[in-house]
Design an enzyme around this catalytic site. Sequence first.
Site, short mmCIF file in Angstrom:
data_model
loop_
_atom_site.label_atom_id
_atom_site.label_comp_id
_atom_site.label_asym_id
_atom_site.label_seq_id
_atom_site.Cartn_x
_atom_site.Cartn_y
_atom_site.Cartn_z
CG ASN A 23 -7.14 -2.91 6.54
OD1 ASN A 23 -6.44 -2.06 7.07
ND2 ASN A 23 -7.21 -3.06 5.23
CB SER A 74 -3.78 -5.73 1.85
OG SER A 74 -3.00 -4.59 1.53
CD GLU A 75 -5.35 -0.20 2.92
OE1 GLU A 75 -4.92 0.84 3.43
OE2 GLU A 75 -5.40 -1.28 3.53
CG ASN A 76 -2.64 -3.94 -2.06
OD1 ASN A 76 -3.07 -4.47 -1.04
ND2 ASN A 76 -1.55 -4.35 -2.67
CB SER A 135 -10.06 -3.81 -2.05
OG SER A 135 -9.40 -3.72 -0.81
#
Length: 225
Positions: A24, A47-49, A89
């Site tokens: 990440n 990616s945290e989205n 996520s």
Amino acid sequence: MSALNRNQMAWRAAQDLPDGAVVNLGLGMPVLVSNYIPPDRDIFLQSENGLLGVGAEAEEGRQDRNLVDAGSRRVTLREGASIVDSIRSFAMIRGGHIDITVLGAFEVASNGDLANWDSRVPNKGPLVGGAMDLAVGAKATWILMQYNTKDGGPRLLDRCTLPLTAPGCVKRIYTDIAVVDVTSDGFVARELLVEVGEDELRARTGTGITLARDCRTLHAPDLAV
């Protein structure tokens, strides 16, 4: 050579990403790492989205406004990529499925404590975002930041003065003048610019730091800012 610029710092960090890792990249400078991953490495960027398998930043004219990472960059996807919702996520993050997270920082303590947000910073506000989850949930936390503040103050300290993002999480720090590991004995410089001597390094550090016995010269290719 002079101190590394942002792209050179990102390049240097990218060279250490191990084959097969799930990684990440935090907002700001860390997302630039995606542009410099060696072609022989099979790495999945998360990616945290909700993206797993982020590729390099999309070239001008080939951008998709609906395909963005957590930093709102228009990106590409690698073969085998997946798109999920935020719940899944963060389940990856909190469940310990991220091998490495590369984050920015304001301060790092000699025991690995991380401070990378501060509500007192002008125009920033309390933007801790997903950094707390990442710093705690990832198997390793690497930091990408300038060695010193704009006014020359130290960012590597005995104890953080800013609110902590997470305690004892940082393993390695990539900066414009040195690559530094956080060890049980404190900060250890693994690579150092040839122009920066040991005395200068110590003077620019807010706590003790030693040079590794096999400390190497820090270098990077010529890359535009």
